[in-house]
Design a protein around this motif. Structure first.
Motif, mmCIF file in Angstrom:
data_model
loop_
_atom_site.group_PDB
_atom_site.id
_atom_site.type_symbol
_atom_site.label_atom_id
_atom_site.label_comp_id
_atom_site.label_asym_id
_atom_site.label_seq_id
_atom_site.Cartn_x
_atom_site.Cartn_y
_atom_site.Cartn_z
ATOM 1 N N ARG A 1 0.807 -1.221 0.000
ATOM 2 C CA ARG A 1 0.000 0.000 0.000
ATOM 3 C C ARG A 1 0.839 1.269 0.000
ATOM 4 N NH1 ARG A 1 -3.128 -3.697 3.003
ATOM 5 N NH2 ARG A 1 -5.230 -3.946 2.124
ATOM 6 N N ARG B 1 -15.441 8.893 4.177
ATOM 7 C CA ARG B 1 -14.934 9.794 3.143
ATOM 8 C C ARG B 1 -14.063 10.888 3.758
ATOM 9 N NH1 ARG B 1 -16.265 9.748 -2.004
ATOM 10 N NH2 ARG B 1 -17.902 8.321 -2.723
ATOM 11 N N ARG C 1 -7.363 10.852 -8.514
ATOM 12 C CA ARG C 1 -7.020 12.248 -8.275
ATOM 13 C C ARG C 1 -7.273 13.064 -9.532
ATOM 14 N NH1 ARG C 1 -4.255 11.429 -3.819
ATOM 15 N NH2 ARG C 1 -3.704 13.639 -3.620
ATOM 16 N N VAL D 1 -9.718 14.253 -0.985
ATOM 17 C CA VAL D 1 -8.761 13.559 -1.845
ATOM 18 C C VAL D 1 -7.330 14.027 -1.592
ATOM 19 C CG1 VAL D 1 -9.053 15.198 -3.772
ATOM 20 C CG2 VAL D 1 -8.256 12.858 -4.230
ATOM 21 N N SER E 1 -5.845 4.297 -13.505
ATOM 22 C CA SER E 1 -6.850 5.115 -12.821
ATOM 23 C C SER E 1 -7.110 6.432 -13.532
ATOM 24 C CB SER E 1 -6.394 5.391 -11.366
ATOM 25 O OG SER E 1 -6.187 4.185 -10.664
ATOM 26 N N VAL F 1 -12.731 10.897 -1.209
ATOM 27 C CA VAL F 1 -12.509 9.478 -1.519
ATOM 28 C C VAL F 1 -12.674 8.678 -0.236
ATOM 29 C CG1 VAL F 1 -10.964 9.940 -3.462
ATOM 30 C CG2 VAL F 1 -10.018 9.719 -1.162
ATOM 31 N N ARG F 2 -12.734 7.339 -0.400
ATOM 32 C CA ARG F 2 -12.902 6.459 0.752
ATOM 33 C C ARG F 2 -11.660 5.583 0.906
ATOM 34 N NH1 ARG F 2 -18.758 3.956 -0.613
ATOM 35 N NH2 ARG F 2 -17.673 3.649 -2.597
ATOM 36 N N PRO F 3 -10.715 5.987 1.743
ATOM 37 C CA PRO F 3 -9.468 5.218 1.889
ATOM 38 C C PRO F 3 -9.731 3.803 2.384
ATOM 39 C CG PRO F 3 -9.270 7.381 2.897
ATOM 40 C CD PRO F 3 -10.717 7.185 2.590
ATOM 41 N N THR G 1 -5.263 12.310 1.189
ATOM 42 C CA THR G 1 -5.012 10.880 1.012
ATOM 43 C C THR G 1 -3.975 10.671 -0.093
ATOM 44 O OG1 THR G 1 -6.582 10.406 -0.776
ATOM 45 C CG2 THR G 1 -7.469 10.538 1.465
ATOM 46 N N ARG G 2 -3.617 9.408 -0.277
ATOM 47 C CA ARG G 2 -2.763 9.016 -1.393
ATOM 48 C C ARG G 2 -3.544 8.180 -2.406
ATOM 49 N NH1 ARG G 2 3.386 7.835 0.722
ATOM 50 N NH2 ARG G 2 3.611 9.722 1.979
ATOM 51 N N SER G 3 -4.827 8.386 -2.443
ATOM 52 C CA SER G 3 -5.690 7.668 -3.366
ATOM 53 C C SER G 3 -5.229 7.846 -4.808
ATOM 54 C CB SER G 3 -7.129 8.188 -3.239
ATOM 55 O OG SER G 3 -7.935 7.705 -4.296
#
Length: 225
Positions: free
Chosen positions: A20, A81, A92, A84, A62, A71-73, A87-89
């Protein structure tokens, strides 16, 4: 305009199983191969002086035209939520990733020019790379930094039961990495209470399937793909 300067070759054909974050698994080796235009030895002169590198890359699976401000990590269970930019989602406005990898060695090859062998990458096989920069310990390391919501979940590992007859199906130099991936619990957070489910991920040309009960990951099959 951003230009792809290289691609990285890893053991992961799919997203499932990829660490991750970068740097979590030093047992994972990857190879960075430069595009012909940038396959110039002089461009890497002196890079062996650095132990670690920053890699700027594209979340190539992506890419999308729209974006969401929240976003939902996965590490929050996939239901909460957050913004964005907190996070590191991979989802983006610009699908750009940033990873710190360890430089193991520089190799000079006849077919691919000068390549970089690194460890700790958290990318799909074939991921496009936009840039590579040295990691500077005096400027980039901040031991006093706070880890936000990630601190609450970081460090939880699984015990791994990998039967010898299954482990021996993997190449010897891939076995430690496979065990380490399982110990990091690659399951989606929303599935971590499903003790009857069989999970699987592609790794180094094999499909590894496992179950998890009471914090023990048990490998049930290893098949060449």
């Amino acid at each position: 305009m951003m230009k792809t300067i290289a691609h990285i070759h890893t053991n992961f054909p799919d997203k499932f199983g990829i660490p991750r974050q970068s740097g979590l698994l030093d047992t994972l080796e990857s190879k960075i191969v430069f595009e012909p235009e940038y396959r110039v030895a002089e461009a890497l002169r002196g890079i062996e002086q650095w132990s670690h590198l920053w890699v700027i890359w594209e979340f190539s699976k992506s890419v999308r035209d729209d974006w969401s401000p929240t976003v939902r990590p996965p590490r929050l269970g996939g239901n909460t939520r957050v913004g964005v930019f907190a996070t590191r989602s991979p989802f983006r406005p610009n699908p750009i990733g940033l990873s710190c990898v360890k430089l193991l060695r520089v190799e000079h090859t006849a077919s691919e020019g000068t390549v970089l062998i690194v460890s700790g990458a958290d990318m799909l096989d074939g991921t496009p790379i936009y840039d590579i920069k040295p990691y500077l310990p005096y400027a980039d390391s901040h031991p006093e930094a706070s880890g936000g919501f990630a601190e609450e979940v970081f460090g939880a590992k699984l015990s791994v039961d990998f039967p010898e007859e299954l482990l021996s199906k993997l190449p010897e130099n891939k076995r430690d990495a496979a065990v380490a991936i399982l110990a990091e619990d690659p399951r989606p957070a929303v599935r971590q209470n499903d003790s009857d489910r069989v999970f699987g991920f592609g790794f180094a040309g094999y499909e590894i399937k496992f179950t998890v009960k009471e914090s023990v990951a048990t490998v049930v099959s290893v098949e060449e793909t």
